[in-house]
Design a protein around this motif. Structure first.
Motif, short mmCIF file in Angstrom:
data_model
loop_
_atom_site.label_atom_id
_atom_site.label_comp_id
_atom_site.label_asym_id
_atom_site.label_seq_id
_atom_site.Cartn_x
_atom_site.Cartn_y
_atom_site.Cartn_z
N LEU A 217 -4.32 -7.65 13.06
CA LEU A 217 -3.15 -7.60 13.98
C LEU A 217 -2.33 -6.38 14.08
CD1 LEU A 217 -1.48 -11.07 13.30
CD2 LEU A 217 -2.85 -10.42 15.20
N PRO A 218 -1.67 -6.03 14.94
CA PRO A 218 -1.10 -4.77 15.02
C PRO A 218 0.16 -4.88 14.11
CG PRO A 218 -0.47 -5.56 17.10
CD PRO A 218 -1.54 -6.75 16.11
N VAL A 219 0.05 -5.06 12.80
CA VAL A 219 1.37 -5.15 11.96
C VAL A 219 1.19 -4.38 10.60
CG1 VAL A 219 1.82 -7.39 12.75
CG2 VAL A 219 0.17 -7.19 10.79
N VAL A 220 2.36 -4.16 10.06
CA VAL A 220 2.46 -3.16 8.91
C VAL A 220 3.46 -4.02 8.05
CG1 VAL A 220 2.97 -1.25 7.60
CG2 VAL A 220 2.09 -1.04 9.94
N LEU A 221 2.87 -4.41 6.64
CA LEU A 221 3.75 -5.36 5.69
C LEU A 221 4.24 -4.37 4.67
CD1 LEU A 221 1.39 -7.23 6.94
CD2 LEU A 221 2.25 -8.72 5.28
N ALA A 222 5.41 -4.64 4.40
CA ALA A 222 5.99 -3.85 3.29
C ALA A 222 6.87 -5.14 2.27
CB ALA A 222 7.32 -3.04 3.94
N GLY A 223 6.50 -5.22 1.33
CA GLY A 223 6.95 -5.97 0.31
C GLY A 223 7.46 -5.67 -1.08
N ARG A 224 8.62 -6.38 -1.58
CA ARG A 224 8.81 -5.95 -2.91
C ARG A 224 8.04 -6.34 -4.05
NH1 ARG A 224 12.70 -7.36 -6.79
NH2 ARG A 224 13.34 -9.44 -5.67
N LEU A 225 7.95 -5.48 -5.07
CA LEU A 225 7.26 -5.92 -6.19
C LEU A 225 8.01 -5.88 -7.35
CD1 LEU A 225 4.14 -3.33 -5.69
CD2 LEU A 225 4.09 -5.75 -4.90
N ARG A 226 7.48 -6.59 -8.42
CA ARG A 226 8.37 -6.93 -9.52
C ARG A 226 8.20 -5.56 -10.41
NH1 ARG A 226 5.06 -11.42 -10.02
NH2 ARG A 226 4.01 -10.59 -11.89
N SER A 227 9.39 -5.36 -11.24
CA SER A 227 9.06 -4.01 -12.26
C SER A 227 8.15 -4.07 -13.12
CB SER A 227 10.70 -3.94 -12.61
OG SER A 227 11.04 -5.05 -13.36
N ASP A 228 7.63 -5.11 -13.63
CA ASP A 228 6.65 -5.32 -14.64
C ASP A 228 4.96 -5.35 -14.05
OD1 ASP A 228 6.40 -7.67 -13.27
OD2 ASP A 228 6.43 -8.84 -15.20
N ARG A 229 4.94 -4.74 -12.74
CA ARG A 229 3.57 -4.93 -12.23
C ARG A 229 2.98 -3.30 -12.58
NH1 ARG A 229 2.60 -7.76 -7.43
NH2 ARG A 229 0.68 -6.72 -7.35
N VAL A 230 1.63 -3.25 -12.28
CA VAL A 230 1.10 -2.10 -12.24
C VAL A 230 0.11 -1.65 -10.92
CG1 VAL A 230 0.66 -2.15 -14.73
CG2 VAL A 230 -0.98 -2.97 -13.41
N MET A 231 -0.33 -0.54 -10.64
CA MET A 231 -0.87 -0.22 -9.33
C MET A 231 -2.23 0.79 -9.88
SD MET A 231 -0.33 -1.48 -6.45
CE MET A 231 0.57 -2.72 -5.70
N LEU A 232 -3.18 0.68 -9.06
CA LEU A 232 -4.32 1.46 -9.42
C LEU A 232 -4.55 2.58 -8.36
CD1 LEU A 232 -6.51 -1.44 -10.38
CD2 LEU A 232 -5.15 0.07 -11.92
N ARG A 233 -5.14 3.92 -8.81
CA ARG A 233 -5.45 4.74 -7.85
C ARG A 233 -7.14 4.51 -7.64
NH1 ARG A 233 -3.62 10.16 -10.86
NH2 ARG A 233 -3.86 8.73 -12.72
N ASP A 234 -7.46 5.55 -6.62
CA ASP A 234 -8.88 5.51 -6.19
C ASP A 234 -9.70 6.04 -7.61
OD1 ASP A 234 -8.62 4.27 -3.99
OD2 ASP A 234 -8.64 6.11 -2.73
N ALA A 235 -10.91 5.39 -7.54
CA ALA A 235 -11.76 5.89 -8.56
C ALA A 235 -12.00 7.27 -8.58
CB ALA A 235 -12.89 4.90 -8.70
N GLY A 236 -12.20 7.90 -7.26
CA GLY A 236 -12.66 9.19 -7.39
C GLY A 236 -14.11 9.20 -6.79
N PRO A 237 -14.80 10.37 -6.81
CA PRO A 237 -16.11 10.53 -6.38
C PRO A 237 -16.95 9.84 -7.56
CG PRO A 237 -15.20 12.50 -7.14
CD PRO A 237 -14.01 11.81 -6.91
N ALA A 238 -18.19 9.49 -7.20
CA ALA A 238 -19.15 8.50 -8.14
C ALA A 238 -19.63 9.74 -9.03
CB ALA A 238 -20.08 8.01 -7.38
N ARG A 239 -19.69 9.24 -10.34
CA ARG A 239 -20.28 10.11 -11.30
C ARG A 239 -21.37 9.29 -12.06
NH1 ARG A 239 -15.36 12.34 -14.65
NH2 ARG A 239 -14.81 9.74 -14.34
N SER A 240 -22.56 9.90 -12.13
CA SER A 240 -23.59 9.20 -13.04
C SER A 240 -23.88 9.74 -14.31
CB SER A 240 -25.00 9.57 -12.28
OG SER A 240 -25.16 10.93 -12.22
N GLY A 241 -23.77 8.56 -15.06
CA GLY A 241 -23.72 9.09 -16.57
C GLY A 241 -25.05 9.06 -17.20
#
Length: 482
Positions: A217-241
């Motif tokens: 649907l043509p919607v954008v959601l904006a919600g409040r988060l608790r102050s004890d939460r965490v967020m993650l970034r992208d993993a970046g380019p793949a690297r082979s070990g």
């Protein structure tokens, strides 16, 4: 039925009359009594305290017996009334888009032991440490309203759904928002090329799941988060070990309570406000939460949960009304790549979400939404729709109202009138608007229960809370996933 896209003052009476006719036609049983009962709510002097006192209003031409019978056995078609509400002119925010707010308000019934489908409703206490919070039995209702721009006590109520014991609040909210947005698009309020509809919500909602459920649907959601939460970034380019293995799915962690874990934000804005002083917003792009197979994600078809990218915003203000110390507010928006002006629009619209709290106070303390002591949930649903129709008529009568102020009140312009002040003069506007209800027919009251007899059909005591079936289903899913 379709209403014009905008209702100027000259056409406001016509729009009000047409909605009153449509509201009357959506009442399929006891229509005349229910329509006059709604007018009595709008025209009675002072707040509505009890249901029986509405029978004394001039607009209520039936007796108290017909009033109670209509609330108990009346029927309103919600689908037709929902379409009528969506067809009305909707308010918009500064950039011309539609902004919706979703929130839950509770109809508390702690002493109604014979009323079914009650849940434990969370009620906030007055202490800052949350030690006075309580869980009180009642009927929670999920409301969706369209917001206006600027500070106001008005909003357009569009839908209400009662949450039952077997319902999951997140999935019910997703279905409710989908239906509301679909009706708005069908009414012609949104077309291709218009800005996306912005939906704001508080921390009690799973904004990530709602963004996933409404992705088409043509919607954008904006919600409040608790102050004890965490967020993650992208993993970046793949690297082979050297040992190979599965590539990383998540990148660095941003912990809200640990500033040392924050990386440089992509957007930073500073805005001077009249109410909160200097407001600073920091935005991090393409941040996603860590999803787990619980809650609404239990029945997700794929074993691999999706990555839901969005914009993380940290809002800090210089001061708050009163003497409360301002705390930072964390928001997560389902859109990415936002400009500084868009980030400011998001957090400003989120602050407008609190306007729906004024509406809840209005319908409870003035219109008497929670005043009747009805037993059955169907009667509560019917009364809720009558109150929504009453509040909508006040909003439509806003351009026509006069400032009937008390001697100790300050003069206010017509466009700044509160819903309570518009209600003072609705009795005069009602004479000009359509009144489709028929006159009452003479009749005699029934014999009632014979004197000396006792009630042989006693209502049984009802349980409170979620059903066991839902808990068993969750337990089965957890066992299947190991």
């Amino acid at each position: 039925m379709s209403f014009p896209a905008a209702a100027p003052a000259s056409d406001a009476l016509n729009v009000l009359s047409r909605f009153r006719v449509e509201f009357y036609e959506s009442l399929y049983a006891r229509a005349d009594v229910l329509f006059e009962l709604t007018d009595a709510v709008l025209c009675t002097d002072g707040p509505v305290k009890t249901l029986v006192e509405l029978s004394l209003a001039h607009e209520m031409r039936r007796g108290h017996g017909a009033l109670y019978a209509a609330v108990d056995k009346g029927w309103c078609e919600p689908a037709r009334l929902r379409r009528a509400l969506a067809d009305l002119p909707l308010p918009r925010i500064t950039d011309g888009r539609i902004a919706l707010a979703v929130d839950v308000s509770n109809w508390l019934r702690p002493d109604a032991n014979t009323s079914p489908d009650r849940l434990f409703c969370h009620v906030h206490g007055r202490r800052a440490d949350r030690s006075c919070d309580q869980l009180i039995p009642g009927w929670p209702y999920s409301f969706v309203a369209a917001l206006e721009s600027g500070r106001t006590s008005w909003c357009a109520l569009l839908d209400a759904v009662r949450l039952g014991p077997a319902d999951d609040a997140t999935t019910v909210t997703a279905a409710q928002l989908r239906e509301v947005v679909t009706r708005i698009i069908a009414a012609g309020h949104w077309s291709t090329g218009d800005p996306d509809i912005l939906i704001v919500m508080d921390a009690g909602y799973d904004s990530a799941y709602l963004a996933h459920a409404l992705a088409d649907l043509p919607v954008v959601l904006a919600g409040r988060l608790r102050s004890d939460r965490v967020m993650l970034r992208d993993a970046g380019p793949a690297r082979s070990g050297p040992r190979g293995g599965r590539p990383r799915k998540h990148g660095g962690v941003l912990t809200f309570a640990k500033p040392e874990s924050w990386h440089a934000p992509e957007v930073t804005t500073v805005t001077d406000t009249t109410r909160y002083g200097k407001a600073e917003a920091m935005a991090w792009d393409r941040m996603h939460p860590r999803l787990t197979h619980r809650g609404p994600w239990l029945e997700h078809a794929a074993d691999e949960l999706p990555l839901l990218h969005g914009t993380l915003i940290r809002l800090t203000v210089e001061r708050l009304p009163g003497e409360a110390a301002p705390k930072p507010v964390w928001l997560w928006c389902s859109a990415t790549g936002a400009a500084p002006a868009t980030v400011d629009l998001w957090w400003r619209t989120f602050l407008r979400r609190f306007d729906i709290e004024h509406t809840f106070r209005m319908i409870k303390q003035t219109l008497g939404w929670t005043a009747p002591r009805v037993r059955h949930p169907a009667a509560a649903d019917l009364w809720t729709w009558l109150i929504i129709a009453a509040h909508t008529q006040l909003r439509l009568a806003r351009p026509l109202a006069e400032d009937l102020r008390r001697p100790w009140e300050r003069p206010v312009k017509t466009e700044r009138l509160s819903p309570a002040r518009v209600r003072r003069g609705f009795r005069n506007l009602r004479r000009k608007a359509a009144r489709p209800a028929a006159a009452p027919k003479p009749g005699r009251p029934g014999p009632g229960r014979p004197p000396g007899s006792r009630n042989q059909h006693k209502a049984r005591i009802q349980d409170v809370g979620k059903t066991v079936k839902r808990a068993e289903t969750i337990k089965e899913h957890e066992q299947q996933r190991g």
